[in-house]
Each structure stands twice: as C-alpha cells, then as structure tokens.
Design a protein around this motif. Structure first.
Motif, PDB file in Angstrom:
ATOM      1  N   PHE A   5       0.825  -1.211   0.000  1.00 42.38           N
ATOM      2  CA  PHE A   5       0.000   0.000   0.000  1.00 42.38           C
ATOM      3  C   PHE A   5       0.861   1.263   0.000  1.00 42.38           C
ATOM      4  CE2 PHE A   5      -3.043  -3.084   1.953  1.00 42.38           C
ATOM      5  CZ  PHE A   5      -3.962  -3.054   0.924  1.00 42.38           C
ATOM      6  N   GLU A   6       1.945   1.227   0.735  1.00 37.39           N
ATOM      7  CA  GLU A   6       2.848   2.387   0.742  1.00 37.39           C
ATOM      8  C   GLU A   6       3.412   2.648  -0.647  1.00 37.39           C
ATOM      9  OE1 GLU A   6       4.473   2.230   5.366  1.00 37.39           O
ATOM     10  OE2 GLU A   6       5.642   1.307   3.754  1.00 37.39           O
ATOM     11  N   GLU A   7       3.746   1.585  -1.360  1.00 38.65           N
ATOM     12  CA  GLU A   7       4.290   1.737  -2.712  1.00 38.65           C
ATOM     13  C   GLU A   7       3.237   2.284  -3.667  1.00 38.65           C
ATOM     14  OE1 GLU A   7       6.949   1.788  -5.832  1.00 38.65           O
ATOM     15  OE2 GLU A   7       7.271   1.654  -3.661  1.00 38.65           O
ATOM     16  N   GLN A   8       1.993   1.819  -3.546  1.00 39.80           N
ATOM     17  CA  GLN A   8       0.930   2.329  -4.423  1.00 39.80           C
ATOM     18  C   GLN A   8       0.640   3.796  -4.117  1.00 39.80           C
ATOM     19  OE1 GLN A   8       0.793   0.208  -6.776  1.00 39.80           O
ATOM     20  NE2 GLN A   8       1.837  -1.132  -5.313  1.00 39.80           N
ATOM     21  N   LEU A   9       0.648   4.159  -2.841  1.00 41.33           N
ATOM     22  CA  LEU A   9       0.422   5.560  -2.471  1.00 41.33           C
ATOM     23  C   LEU A   9       1.510   6.453  -3.057  1.00 41.33           C
ATOM     24  CD1 LEU A   9      -0.726   5.186   1.244  1.00 41.33           C
ATOM     25  CD2 LEU A   9      -2.107   6.034  -0.663  1.00 41.33           C
ATOM     26  N   ARG A  10       2.752   5.970  -3.049  1.00 40.79           N
ATOM     27  CA  ARG A  10       3.849   6.749  -3.634  1.00 40.79           C
ATOM     28  C   ARG A  10       3.656   6.889  -5.139  1.00 40.79           C
ATOM     29  NH1 ARG A  10       7.763   6.208  -6.747  1.00 40.79           N
ATOM     30  NH2 ARG A  10       7.492   3.949  -6.943  1.00 40.79           N
ATOM     31  N   THR A  11       3.268   5.785  -5.798  1.00 44.40           N
ATOM     32  CA  THR A  11       3.062   5.811  -7.245  1.00 44.40           C
ATOM     33  C   THR A  11       1.935   6.762  -7.621  1.00 44.40           C
ATOM     34  OG1 THR A  11       3.819   3.515  -7.436  1.00 44.40           O
ATOM     35  CG2 THR A  11       2.493   4.379  -9.251  1.00 44.40           C
ATOM     36  N   ILE A  12       0.842   6.711  -6.870  1.00 43.35           N
ATOM     37  CA  ILE A  12      -0.304   7.587  -7.141  1.00 43.35           C
ATOM     38  C   ILE A  12       0.073   9.043  -6.910  1.00 43.35           C
ATOM     39  CG2 ILE A  12      -2.596   8.241  -6.272  1.00 43.35           C
ATOM     40  CD1 ILE A  12      -3.025   5.164  -5.803  1.00 43.35           C
ATOM     41  N   LYS A  13       0.797   9.302  -5.836  1.00 41.41           N
ATOM     42  CA  LYS A  13       1.228  10.682  -5.545  1.00 41.41           C
ATOM     43  C   LYS A  13       2.119  11.213  -6.669  1.00 41.41           C
ATOM     44  CE  LYS A  13       3.710  13.463  -2.128  1.00 41.41           C
ATOM     45  NZ  LYS A  13       4.448  13.455  -0.832  1.00 41.41           N
ATOM     46  N   ASP A  14       3.081  10.401  -7.107  1.00 40.51           N
ATOM     47  CA  ASP A  14       3.978  10.833  -8.192  1.00 40.51           C
ATOM     48  C   ASP A  14       3.181  11.116  -9.467  1.00 40.51           C
ATOM     49  OD1 ASP A  14       6.139  10.576  -6.525  1.00 40.51           O
ATOM     50  OD2 ASP A  14       6.830   8.672  -7.375  1.00 40.51           O
ATOM     51  N   SER A  15       2.183  10.292  -9.746  1.00 42.01           N
ATOM     52  CA  SER A  15       1.368  10.492 -10.941  1.00 42.01           C
ATOM     53  C   SER A  15       0.589  11.798 -10.856  1.00 42.01           C
ATOM     54  CB  SER A  15       0.411   9.310 -11.117  1.00 42.01           C
ATOM     55  OG  SER A  15      -0.371   9.476 -12.285  1.00 42.01           O
ATOM     56  N   LEU A  16      -0.030  12.053  -9.728  1.00 46.42           N
ATOM     57  CA  LEU A  16      -0.806  13.288  -9.564  1.00 46.42           C
ATOM     58  C   LEU A  16       0.084  14.519  -9.659  1.00 46.42           C
ATOM     59  CD1 LEU A  16      -3.212  12.143  -6.725  1.00 46.42           C
ATOM     60  CD2 LEU A  16      -3.846  12.653  -9.082  1.00 46.42           C
ATOM     61  N   LEU A 138       2.521   7.564 -15.257  1.00 43.39           N
ATOM     62  CA  LEU A 138       2.210   6.473 -14.334  1.00 43.39           C
ATOM     63  C   LEU A 138       3.337   5.452 -14.400  1.00 43.39           C
ATOM     64  CD1 LEU A 138       0.246   5.166 -12.348  1.00 43.39           C
ATOM     65  CD2 LEU A 138      -0.832   4.024 -14.302  1.00 43.39           C
ATOM     66  N   GLU A 139       4.005   5.285 -13.280  1.00 41.48           N
ATOM     67  CA  GLU A 139       5.149   4.376 -13.221  1.00 41.48           C
ATOM     68  C   GLU A 139       4.723   2.919 -13.289  1.00 41.48           C
ATOM     69  OE1 GLU A 139       8.457   3.032  -9.890  1.00 41.48           O
ATOM     70  OE2 GLU A 139       7.624   5.057  -9.800  1.00 41.48           O
ATOM     71  N   HIS A 140       3.635   2.568 -12.602  1.00 39.43           N
ATOM     72  CA  HIS A 140       3.243   1.162 -12.511  1.00 39.43           C
ATOM     73  C   HIS A 140       1.774   1.065 -12.125  1.00 39.43           C
ATOM     74  CE1 HIS A 140       3.442  -3.140 -11.489  1.00 39.43           C
ATOM     75  NE2 HIS A 140       4.623  -3.161 -12.076  1.00 39.43           N
ATOM     76  N   GLU A 141       1.091   0.042 -12.632  1.00 34.81           N
ATOM     77  CA  GLU A 141      -0.321  -0.157 -12.314  1.00 34.81           C
ATOM     78  C   GLU A 141      -0.543  -0.756 -10.922  1.00 34.81           C
ATOM     79  OE1 GLU A 141      -3.075   0.765 -13.282  1.00 34.81           O
ATOM     80  OE2 GLU A 141      -3.167   1.051 -15.435  1.00 34.81           O
ATOM     81  N   GLY A 142       0.493  -1.352 -10.345  1.00 36.13           N
ATOM     82  CA  GLY A 142       0.347  -1.905  -9.006  1.00 36.13           C
ATOM     83  C   GLY A 142      -0.149  -3.333  -8.975  1.00 36.13           C
ATOM     84  N   ASP A 143      -0.248  -3.969 -10.142  1.00 35.43           N
ATOM     85  CA  ASP A 143      -0.610  -5.384 -10.181  1.00 35.43           C
ATOM     86  C   ASP A 143       0.667  -6.201 -10.391  1.00 35.43           C
ATOM     87  OD1 ASP A 143      -0.347  -4.340 -12.825  1.00 35.43           O
ATOM     88  OD2 ASP A 143      -1.232  -6.188 -13.583  1.00 35.43           O
ATOM     89  N   LEU A 144       0.521  -7.487 -10.587  1.00 29.91           N
ATOM     90  CA  LEU A 144       1.696  -8.352 -10.715  1.00 29.91           C
ATOM     91  C   LEU A 144       2.426  -8.172 -12.039  1.00 29.91           C
ATOM     92  CD1 LEU A 144       0.210 -11.667  -9.249  1.00 29.91           C
ATOM     93  CD2 LEU A 144       1.679  -9.996  -8.092  1.00 29.91           C
ATOM     94  N   TRP A 145       1.720  -7.626 -13.046  1.00 26.46           N
ATOM     95  CA  TRP A 145       2.284  -7.609 -14.393  1.00 26.46           C
ATOM     96  C   TRP A 145       2.341  -6.213 -15.019  1.00 26.46           C
ATOM     97  CZ3 TRP A 145      -2.166 -10.169 -12.885  1.00 26.46           C
ATOM     98  CH2 TRP A 145      -1.981 -11.482 -12.433  1.00 26.46           C
ATOM     99  N   ASN A 146       1.918  -5.197 -14.279  1.00 23.25           N
ATOM    100  CA  ASN A 146       1.852  -3.822 -14.794  1.00 23.25           C
ATOM    101  C   ASN A 146       0.982  -3.749 -16.046  1.00 23.25           C
ATOM    102  OD1 ASN A 146       2.363  -1.056 -14.871  1.00 23.25           O
ATOM    103  ND2 ASN A 146       4.188  -1.306 -16.146  1.00 23.25           N
ATOM    104  N   ILE A 147      -0.197  -4.379 -15.959  1.00 24.00           N
ATOM    105  CA  ILE A 147      -1.100  -4.405 -17.110  1.00 24.00           C
ATOM    106  C   ILE A 147      -2.546  -4.133 -16.728  1.00 24.00           C
ATOM    107  CG2 ILE A 147      -1.538  -6.908 -17.039  1.00 24.00           C
ATOM    108  CD1 ILE A 147      -1.004  -4.824 -20.248  1.00 24.00           C
TER     109      ILE A 147
END
Length: 197
Positions: A5-16, A138-147
């Motif tokens: 969750f911390e990684e997804q929050l960072r990814t979302i913040k960077d995207s915004l 967007l760096e990554h979708e946050g799933d196992l495959w970035n898809i």
C-alpha cells in the motif's frame, strides 16, 4: 502487506504531481463556462473506467450540475444523441490508442463541442488529434504484471472528483444544492440540520 500500500500511495502521488496544474485549471474554467452557457459535461470511457465516469456524473448531479456518461461503445449505436452543441466532453483512455475511443473522438470533432482527453500516454494517436489533453505519468499499475487497470483508474477517480469539487468552487455551489438532491440515508439525516457552509 503495508509495504504494498505504501508503494501504491507513492506511485499515485507521483502520478498526480506529474499533472500540469495550468491545464487542469483550464479544464475547470471551461467546464464551468460550458454549464454557464447552457451546456453540460459528458464523460466517456470503456471497461474499468465506466464506474469511474459514473461516479463523476453522480457527484455532479448531486450538486445540481448537469453531467452525463456516454459509453464509448454505445455512442455509435445512437447514444451520441446525448451530446449537444456547446457541451464539454472528456474521453478517458489510458493509452490513447483504443480503437473505439479514436473513432468516437473523430465523430465528436464533427460536432461543436469542447473535446478533452484524460490519458497516461504523452505520445499517442489521441494526444496528437484531441485539442485539449490532461496527461499524467504512471510508473506502474500496481498489479503483478503492470497491465491491469488498477492505479490508473484510482487516479482517474481522484482527478475527476477533484474536477467536481473545483467546478463547484468556481460556480459557487452551496450545500443547499446538495441538500435538496440528497434527502435520503445518513447524509440526508445529517443535512436536515441547518447548515450554512
């Protein structure tokens, strides 16, 4: 698990933070102007973006502002009739290369509407042809495959809900408008109190 969750929050913040605020404010201003001039806001998407669009419309209409969802596939089977001259239309597509979205954009450009694109690819068929583009990295979708549409749909939800709130602020919408349209449930009970904000 908390690390995920911390990684997804960072990814979302960077995207915004990658979003151009001047372009976002332009979208807010033009959306408000469209409604002031008798038009409405139309959002269009496919797949996992459908409930995101519906949430945007739900928030808009609960504040007394006219908005509609146009399914990108159903549009060409008669639903294009939703779109009227003077409307502002926002297309949601992550890649900007979805065939249905490209086709719909071509059709909308034949109408007197203000066409916008919300996307995550800076170079695409639609970023080259749609006049107004709100683009996020967007760096990554946050799933196992970035898809899978995961972080992208979460970000679209945040951007569109932010758009609702900023339009409401721009148009000086008061809580009375929301109160009138939301008499039921717990929120309806809370709003029975005499609120002035």
């Amino acid at each position: 698990m908390i690390n995920y969750f911390e990684e997804q929050l960072r990814t979302i913040k960077d995207s915004l933070y990658s979003m151009d605020d001047k372009i976002f404010q332009k979208l807010v201003k033009q959306s408000s102007e469209a409604m002031d001039n008798g038009g409405k806001i139309v959002v269009s998407g496919l797949g996992k973006n459908v409930p995101i669009c519906e949430k945007f419309v739900g928030s808009m209409v609960s504040l007394g502002m006219e908005a509609y969802f146009l399914h990108t596939n159903s549009a060409v089977h008669g639903d294009l009739g939703i779109v009227k001259e003077g409307d502002l239309v926002i297309l949601l597509t992550k890649s900007g290369e979805t065939a249905e979205s490209i086709y719909l954009a071509d059709l909308l450009k034949q109408r007197n509407v203000n066409l916008w694109l919300l996307t995550f690819c800076r170079e695409s068929t639609l970023t080259q042809t749609v006049p107004n583009c709100l683009i996020l990295d967007l760096e990554h979708e946050g799933d196992l495959w970035n898809i899978m549409p995961n972080n992208s749909t979460t970000i679209n939800l945040m951007v569109l809900q932010g758009l609702v709130m900023q339009i409401a602020k721009e148009r000086r919408i008061r809580i009375d408008a929301f109160k009138r349209n939301h008499p039921g449930g717990h929120i309806g009970e809370v709003l029975k109190e005499d609120r002035k904000d």
